[in-house]
Motif scaffolding. Structure first.
Motif, PDB file in Angstrom:
ATOM      1  N   GLN A 139      -1.406  -4.434  -7.733  1.00 39.22           N
ATOM      2  CA  GLN A 139      -0.018  -4.863  -7.542  1.00 39.22           C
ATOM      3  C   GLN A 139       0.204  -6.344  -7.849  1.00 39.22           C
ATOM      4  OE1 GLN A 139       1.202  -5.403  -3.644  1.00 39.22           O
ATOM      5  NE2 GLN A 139       3.369  -5.491  -4.097  1.00 39.22           N
ATOM      6  N   TYR A 156       2.928  -7.331 -10.782  1.00 40.18           N
ATOM      7  CA  TYR A 156       4.100  -8.120 -10.410  1.00 40.18           C
ATOM      8  C   TYR A 156       4.027  -9.525 -10.990  1.00 40.18           C
ATOM      9  CZ  TYR A 156       6.450  -5.082  -7.043  1.00 40.18           C
ATOM     10  OH  TYR A 156       7.150  -4.090  -6.448  1.00 40.18           O
ATOM     11  N   ALA A 182       3.373  -8.294   2.396  1.00 40.53           N
ATOM     12  CA  ALA A 182       2.660  -8.274   1.120  1.00 40.53           C
ATOM     13  C   ALA A 182       3.566  -7.790  -0.005  1.00 40.53           C
ATOM     14  CB  ALA A 182       1.421  -7.391   1.224  1.00 40.53           C
ATOM     15  N   LEU A 183       4.419  -6.828   0.282  1.00 38.07           N
ATOM     16  CA  LEU A 183       5.332  -6.313  -0.743  1.00 38.07           C
ATOM     17  C   LEU A 183       6.440  -7.299  -1.078  1.00 38.07           C
ATOM     18  CD1 LEU A 183       5.676  -2.602   0.402  1.00 38.07           C
ATOM     19  CD2 LEU A 183       4.418  -3.476  -1.576  1.00 38.07           C
ATOM     20  N   LEU A 184       6.888  -8.047  -0.089  1.00 39.22           N
ATOM     21  CA  LEU A 184       7.979  -9.004  -0.305  1.00 39.22           C
ATOM     22  C   LEU A 184       7.495 -10.367  -0.764  1.00 39.22           C
ATOM     23  CD1 LEU A 184      10.223  -8.215   2.785  1.00 39.22           C
ATOM     24  CD2 LEU A 184      10.576  -7.523   0.417  1.00 39.22           C
ATOM     25  N   VAL A 192       0.581 -13.100  -1.590  1.00 37.42           N
ATOM     26  CA  VAL A 192       0.303 -11.785  -1.006  1.00 37.42           C
ATOM     27  C   VAL A 192      -0.538 -11.941   0.255  1.00 37.42           C
ATOM     28  CG1 VAL A 192      -0.937  -9.619  -1.358  1.00 37.42           C
ATOM     29  CG2 VAL A 192       0.573 -10.474  -3.125  1.00 37.42           C
ATOM     30  N   ILE A 200       2.036  -5.123   5.748  1.00 32.43           N
ATOM     31  CA  ILE A 200       2.283  -4.498   4.445  1.00 32.43           C
ATOM     32  C   ILE A 200       3.642  -4.907   3.893  1.00 32.43           C
ATOM     33  CG2 ILE A 200       2.626  -2.289   3.278  1.00 32.43           C
ATOM     34  CD1 ILE A 200       0.552  -1.111   5.193  1.00 32.43           C
ATOM     35  N   LEU A 201       4.649  -4.960   4.744  1.00 28.50           N
ATOM     36  CA  LEU A 201       5.980  -5.379   4.295  1.00 28.50           C
ATOM     37  C   LEU A 201       5.952  -6.799   3.738  1.00 28.50           C
ATOM     38  CD1 LEU A 201       8.985  -4.753   4.034  1.00 28.50           C
ATOM     39  CD2 LEU A 201       9.271  -5.640   6.344  1.00 28.50           C
TER      40      LEU A 201
END
Length: 67
Positions: free
Chosen positions: A3, A7, A34-36, A22, A31-32
């Motif tokens: 990812q 990205y 890391a995604l944002l 990250v 996890i949220l």
């Protein structure tokens, strides 16, 4: 851990900034986070690049005092 690479290339973010963002995002929000983290890092990078490019072209402030 694909990812950050995907990205990072899609948003043109430095790979080191991607990985650090990250890690920081995951440690803060899981996890949220890391995604944002990558879109947030990209937005900050865009603002800083824009500010830096305008900073170079601004004329220096006038030193003459208005009387």
């Amino acid at each position: 851990m694909v990812q950050p690479l995907v990205y990072g290339k899609a948003l043109r973010v430095n790979p080191i900034v991607t990985i650090v963002s990250v890690l920081v995002g995951a440690s803060l929000l899981g996890i949220l986070g890391a995604l944002l983290a990558i879109p947030t890092a990209a937005a900050i990078q865009i603002v800083l690049r824009d500010w830096w490019s305008h900073r170079k072209h601004d004329p220096p402030p006038s030193t003459t005092a208005a009387a």
